[in-house]
Design an enzyme around this catalytic site. Structure first.
Site, PDB file in Angstrom:
ATOM      1  CD  GLU A  86      -4.644  -7.907   2.204  1.00 50.92           C
ATOM      2  OE1 GLU A  86      -5.482  -7.077   2.607  1.00 50.92           O
ATOM      3  OE2 GLU A  86      -3.431  -7.692   2.209  1.00 50.92           O
TER       4      GLU A  86
ATOM      5  CD  GLU B  21      -2.674  -1.420   2.479  1.00 51.00           C
ATOM      6  OE1 GLU B  21      -2.660  -0.522   3.333  1.00 51.00           O
ATOM      7  OE2 GLU B  21      -3.323  -2.472   2.621  1.00 51.00           O
TER       8      GLU B  21
HETATM    9  O1  G3I Z   1      -3.347  -8.541  19.282  1.00 49.91           O
HETATM   10  C1  G3I Z   1      -4.076  -7.486  19.894  1.00 49.91           C
HETATM   11  C2  G3I Z   1      -4.780  -7.984  21.103  1.00 49.91           C
HETATM   12  O2  G3I Z   1      -3.818  -8.380  22.048  1.00 49.91           O
HETATM   13  C3  G3I Z   1      -5.689  -6.891  21.632  1.00 49.91           C
HETATM   14  O3  G3I Z   1      -6.445  -7.399  22.700  1.00 49.91           O
HETATM   15  C4  G3I Z   1      -6.641  -6.374  20.562  1.00 49.91           C
HETATM   16  C5  G3I Z   1      -7.496  -5.206  21.028  1.00 49.91           C
HETATM   17  O4  G3I Z   1      -8.014  -4.478  19.950  1.00 49.91           O
HETATM   18  O5  G3I Z   1      -5.876  -5.926  19.466  1.00 49.91           O
HETATM   19  C6  G3I Z   1      -5.112  -6.980  18.918  1.00 49.91           C
HETATM   20  O6  G3I Z   1      -4.428  -6.550  17.790  1.00 49.91           O
HETATM   21  C7  G3I Z   1      -5.212  -6.269  16.655  1.00 49.91           C
HETATM   22  C8  G3I Z   1      -4.858  -7.259  15.541  1.00 49.91           C
HETATM   23  O7  G3I Z   1      -5.515  -6.898  14.365  1.00 49.91           O
HETATM   24  C9  G3I Z   1      -5.229  -8.697  15.898  1.00 49.91           C
HETATM   25  O8  G3I Z   1      -6.599  -8.799  16.044  1.00 49.91           O
HETATM   26  C10 G3I Z   1      -4.891  -4.854  16.209  1.00 49.91           C
HETATM   27  O9  G3I Z   1      -5.378  -3.958  17.205  1.00 49.91           O
HETATM   28  C11 G3I Z   1      -5.533  -4.580  14.894  1.00 49.91           C
HETATM   29  O10 G3I Z   1      -5.072  -3.328  14.404  1.00 49.91           O
HETATM   30  C12 G3I Z   1      -5.141  -5.640  13.896  1.00 49.91           C
HETATM   31  O11 G3I Z   1      -5.822  -5.384  12.701  1.00 49.91           O
HETATM   32  C13 G3I Z   1      -5.264  -5.949  11.540  1.00 49.91           C
HETATM   33  C14 G3I Z   1      -4.967  -4.837  10.543  1.00 49.91           C
HETATM   34  O12 G3I Z   1      -4.548  -5.397   9.303  1.00 49.91           O
HETATM   35  C15 G3I Z   1      -3.859  -3.946  11.046  1.00 49.91           C
HETATM   36  O13 G3I Z   1      -2.661  -4.656  11.175  1.00 49.91           O
HETATM   37  C16 G3I Z   1      -6.288  -6.905  10.985  1.00 49.91           C
HETATM   38  O14 G3I Z   1      -6.395  -8.030  11.836  1.00 49.91           O
HETATM   39  C17 G3I Z   1      -5.836  -7.393   9.597  1.00 49.91           C
HETATM   40  O15 G3I Z   1      -6.866  -8.122   9.008  1.00 49.91           O
HETATM   41  C18 G3I Z   1      -5.539  -6.199   8.719  1.00 49.91           C
HETATM   42  O16 G3I Z   1      -5.080  -6.678   7.475  1.00 49.91           O
HETATM   43  C19 G3I Z   1      -4.793  -5.682   6.494  1.00 49.91           C
HETATM   44  C20 G3I Z   1      -3.659  -6.229   5.673  1.00 49.91           C
HETATM   45  O17 G3I Z   1      -2.575  -6.559   6.488  1.00 49.91           O
HETATM   46  C21 G3I Z   1      -3.254  -5.221   4.596  1.00 49.91           C
HETATM   47  N1  G3I Z   1      -4.390  -4.842   3.791  1.00 49.91           N
HETATM   48  C22 G3I Z   1      -5.533  -4.374   4.530  1.00 49.91           C
HETATM   49  C23 G3I Z   1      -5.978  -5.380   5.576  1.00 49.91           C
HETATM   50  C24 G3I Z   1      -7.189  -4.875   6.311  1.00 49.91           C
HETATM   51  O18 G3I Z   1      -6.889  -3.736   7.022  1.00 49.91           O
END
Ligand code: G3I
Length: 459
Positions: free
Chosen positions: A372, A265
């Site tokens: 994705e 991105e």
């Molecule tokens: O692991 C912590 C957990 O310990 C905590 O309790 C919880 C509270 O909110 O957060 C957890 O972490 C989260 C993680 O996902 C696991 O669930 C993060 O806050 C959250 O930001 C994270 O979101 C991920 C996001 O990327 C940001 O990294 C999504 O799962 C994931 O599906 C998403 O994937 C992205 C791709 O990598 C790139 N393209 C877009 C796509 C969607 O945003």
């Protein structure tokens, strides 16, 4: 001689009878026109889940036949590719169908340039269910990888493990291979402190289960370790850390991770600018993407290097910028593949848009990843529960996506990766403050949804 004459007469008599059985004449307003007798359509055979074989009787002197297939007994519409399909034999395999669906076919003969009336109509119903031994993995074997976004923690849960290993041939870490998960700090000597625990767990899991690993993602503006955000060293020292990071990851997993999203991105959504304004851009300059790909290539020339981005299927301006960048990287042999993130809706983008975007990518010398994949059903927030109608629409959209991917030339197909296993795990629910959503192939009980069937139907 006499016998020969008699024979000739008999032959001409028979020929006349034959002609009159397949052509009829009319001579109103002093013109004579012939109409060919239609063939007799025969019952379908070799009926399967997504195909059957249509056949019909021979028409004397026919040069060919035209086949119509429809889901409408009155042929008000036609199956794509099966409206007056020209056939030069007495049967035709009809493929790419939906299971448990009624189809109708009819056929016409062409004699001496004249097309007959329609034959009788045959109805045929495709089989009701895929057999249990067909899985996403078995149906795509030798064709392309079918991947799923996983977390290391879930690989240890029996119900996830069962479906991951039964259905998929490739895994991508939804979060565990992002920089924030691995790069946990910088020590007093300026070296990166790594946490390899989760990525190691995933690599062990992949090895034990014969799964391909697609790495996601080395450089992404939404996964920057705090230590890098706070880094007060020079720009060159920052860049050295990035190189050290890429080297360390590639060295540790040499031969174990076949491909990586090197940069994710990086292109701006704003039509006016090329690059998204990120810390990497600020610290490493406008050519930071190229630098990262060069670091990766130098670290291990055998790893397939991907660029991955969203909205590629409908934002032509952004796609143009991405494809220009791909051309530049190709000129230095720094890129092997492109991921189109497939975060789409059941009713958007259209099949034509996805096809056009795919064609533009296939024209480049890269392999293609539909990354994705998830298909939103409730972007308008008009549902509180999943309806059959919406689930069927999702099935059709998944099928379209898979059909388009499957039609890519074989040497350019890398993988389709689904962004999560079951509906209640999707990132879209927290992302949208709890709005109900069902974007994946399995429901919350690990049961296959219609969208799963759509995937198989698209193959
Ligand atoms: O692991 C912590 C957990 O310990 C905590 O309790 C919880 C509270 O909110 O957060 C957890 O972490 C989260 C993680 O996902 C696991 O669930 C993060 O806050 C959250 O930001 C994270 O979101 C991920 C996001 O990327 C940001 O990294 C999504 O799962 C994931 O599906 C998403 O994937 C992205 C791709 O990598 C790139 N393209 C877009 C796509 C969607 O945003």
């Amino acid at each position: 001689m006499k016998i020969e004459k008699v024979c000739n007469k008999v032959f001409y008599a028979l020929f006349f009878i034959a002609i009159t059985t397949f052509v009829s004449c009319s001579s109103d307003d002093n013109t004579t026109s012939f109409s060919a007798v239609p063939p007799v359509a025969q019952d379908a055979s070799e009926i399967d889940f997504t195909s059957f074989r249509a056949s019909w009787s021979n028409v004397f002197l026919a040069s060919g036949y035209e086949l119509d297939v429809s889901t409408d007994p009155n042929f008000g519409s036609f199956l794509q590719g099966y409206e007056s399909l020209a056939v030069n034999q007495l049967f035709q395999s009809v493929t790419g169908l939906s299971l448990n669906t009624e189809y109708y076919y009819r056929v016409r003969a062409i004699v001496n340039g004249v097309t007959s009336e329609n034959s009788n109509t045959i109805s045929v119903e495709t089989n009701e269910e895929f057999p249990d031994d067909i899985t996403l993995k078995s149906a795509t074997e030798g064709n392309f990888f079918v991947g799923v976004a996983v977390s290391e923690a879930r690989t240890n849960i029996a119900a996830y493990d069962e479906v991951y290993t039964r259905e998929f041939s490739s895994i991508t870490a939804e979060n565990d291979m992002k920089m924030e998960s691995i790069f946990t700090g910088i020590d007093g000597s300026g070296n990166i402190i790594f946490d390899w625990s989760r990525i190691d767990g995933l690599i062990d899991y992949a090895e034990a289960n014969n799964l391909n690993v697609h790495g996601h993602t080395l450089i992404w503006h939404r996964s920057i370790p705090q230590a890098l955000e706070d880094f007060t060293g020079t720009d060159q020292e920052f860049e050295d850390l990035i190189q050290q990071y890429i080297n360390a990851v590639f060295t540790r997993y040499q031969g174990k991770i076949n491909s990586w999203d090197v940069v994710n991105e990086a292109i701006d959504d704003d039509a006016g600018t090329q690059w998204r304004n990120t810390l990497f851009l600020q610290r490493m300059g406008d050519n930071y993407v190229e630098k990262c790909f060069a670091f990766a290539r130098a670290a291990d020339p055998n790893v397939k290097l991907f660029y991955n981005d969203y909205n590629m299927t409908f934002d032509g301006i952004k796609r143009g910028k991405v494809l220009d960048m791909v051309d530049d990287l190709l000129a230095s042999d720094l890129i092997d593949g492109v991921g189109y993130q497939m975060h789409i809706d059941y009713n958007f983008p259209s099949r034509e848009q996805i096809q056009e975007a795919t064609d533009e990518l296939v024209a480049k010398d890269v392999i293609v990843h539909f990354a994705e994949l998830d298909v939103k059903l409730n972007a308008a927030n008009d549902l509180t529960d999943l309806t059959d109608e919406r689930a069927e629409a999702q099935r059709q959209k998944v099928r379209e996506v898979v059909e388009i991917f499957n039609a890519i030339p074989q040497n350019k197909k890398y993988a389709i990766t689904v962004w999560g296993l079951k509906d209640d795990d999707t990132w879209l629910i927290p992302e949208n403050n709890g709005r109900p959503e069902w974007p994946l192939l399995f429901d919350e009980s690990f049961e296959k949804k219609p969208a799963y069937l759509g995937f198989l139907e698209g193959l």
